[in-house]
Design a protein around this motif. Structure first.
Motif, short mmCIF file in Angstrom:
data_model
loop_
_atom_site.label_atom_id
_atom_site.label_comp_id
_atom_site.label_asym_id
_atom_site.label_seq_id
_atom_site.Cartn_x
_atom_site.Cartn_y
_atom_site.Cartn_z
N UNK A 144 0.84 -1.19 0.00
CA UNK A 144 0.00 0.00 0.00
C UNK A 144 0.88 1.25 0.00
N UNK A 145 0.39 2.33 -0.58
CA UNK A 145 1.13 3.60 -0.56
C UNK A 145 1.24 4.10 0.87
N UNK A 146 2.44 4.56 1.24
CA UNK A 146 2.66 5.06 2.59
C UNK A 146 1.72 6.21 2.93
N UNK A 147 1.43 7.05 1.95
CA UNK A 147 0.54 8.19 2.17
C UNK A 147 -0.90 7.80 2.44
N UNK A 148 -1.25 6.55 2.15
CA UNK A 148 -2.62 6.08 2.38
C UNK A 148 -2.81 5.51 3.79
N UNK A 149 -1.73 5.41 4.55
CA UNK A 149 -1.83 4.88 5.91
C UNK A 149 -2.43 5.92 6.84
N UNK A 150 -2.96 5.44 7.97
CA UNK A 150 -3.46 6.37 8.99
C UNK A 150 -2.26 7.09 9.60
N UNK A 151 -2.53 8.12 10.37
CA UNK A 151 -1.45 8.87 11.01
C UNK A 151 -0.59 8.01 11.91
N UNK A 152 -1.22 7.16 12.70
CA UNK A 152 -0.48 6.27 13.58
C UNK A 152 0.35 5.25 12.82
N UNK A 153 -0.21 4.74 11.73
CA UNK A 153 0.53 3.78 10.91
C UNK A 153 1.71 4.47 10.22
N UNK A 154 1.54 5.74 9.84
CA UNK A 154 2.65 6.48 9.24
C UNK A 154 3.77 6.68 10.26
N UNK A 155 3.41 6.85 11.54
CA UNK A 155 4.44 6.96 12.57
C UNK A 155 5.21 5.65 12.71
N UNK A 156 4.50 4.53 12.63
CA UNK A 156 5.17 3.24 12.67
C UNK A 156 6.12 3.09 11.49
N UNK A 157 5.69 3.55 10.33
CA UNK A 157 6.53 3.48 9.14
C UNK A 157 7.79 4.32 9.30
N UNK A 158 7.65 5.51 9.86
CA UNK A 158 8.82 6.38 10.07
C UNK A 158 9.81 5.74 11.04
#
Length: 116
Positions: free
Chosen positions: A38-52
């Motif tokens: 999935x595109x990183x930009x499509x993740x929720x805010x919390x999931x984007x923090x996990x990605x970072x």
């Protein structure tokens, strides 16, 4: 970029030029494995923090640097416009408590209880 491609960008900073995303990242953040295409930009805010966090961990050679393995439990609360500051902090604290209760090295995103 996809979640997997985002994690691979962290690998570029490694001196050993490893091309493999460490399994430990997906163990810490199973949602990233589930959503790796999935595109990183499509993740929720919390999931984007996990990605970072995962991307930063991918760049580190813990054992070669002489560092001990580190574990961390994380509680994340996404901002809700209906909340004041204290509700946001209570929600993050609740998520952190659930992460610690689940075991070492866990990340939990706060979810409001369902109203029945």
């Amino acid at each position: 970029l996809s979640v997997e491609e985002n994690l691979e960008t962290g690998l570029q900073a490694r001196p050993d030029r490893s091309k493999k995303i460490p399994d430990r990242i997906y163990e810490l953040f199973p949602v990233l494995h589930e959503m790796r295409n999935r595109r990183g930009g499509d993740l929720s805010g919390g999931q984007q923090q996990q990605l970072a966090i995962g991307r930063a961990l991918a760049a580190t050679e813990w054992h070669k640097a002489g560092l001990e393995p580190v574990t961390v439990s994380i509680g994340i609360a996404e901002y809700d416009v209906r909340w004041d500051e204290s509700q946001l902090l209570r929600s993050a604290d609740d998520a952190l408590y659930r992460a610690k209760h689940a075991g070492r090295a866990r990340c939990v995103i706060y979810e409001e209880p369902a109203v029945i």
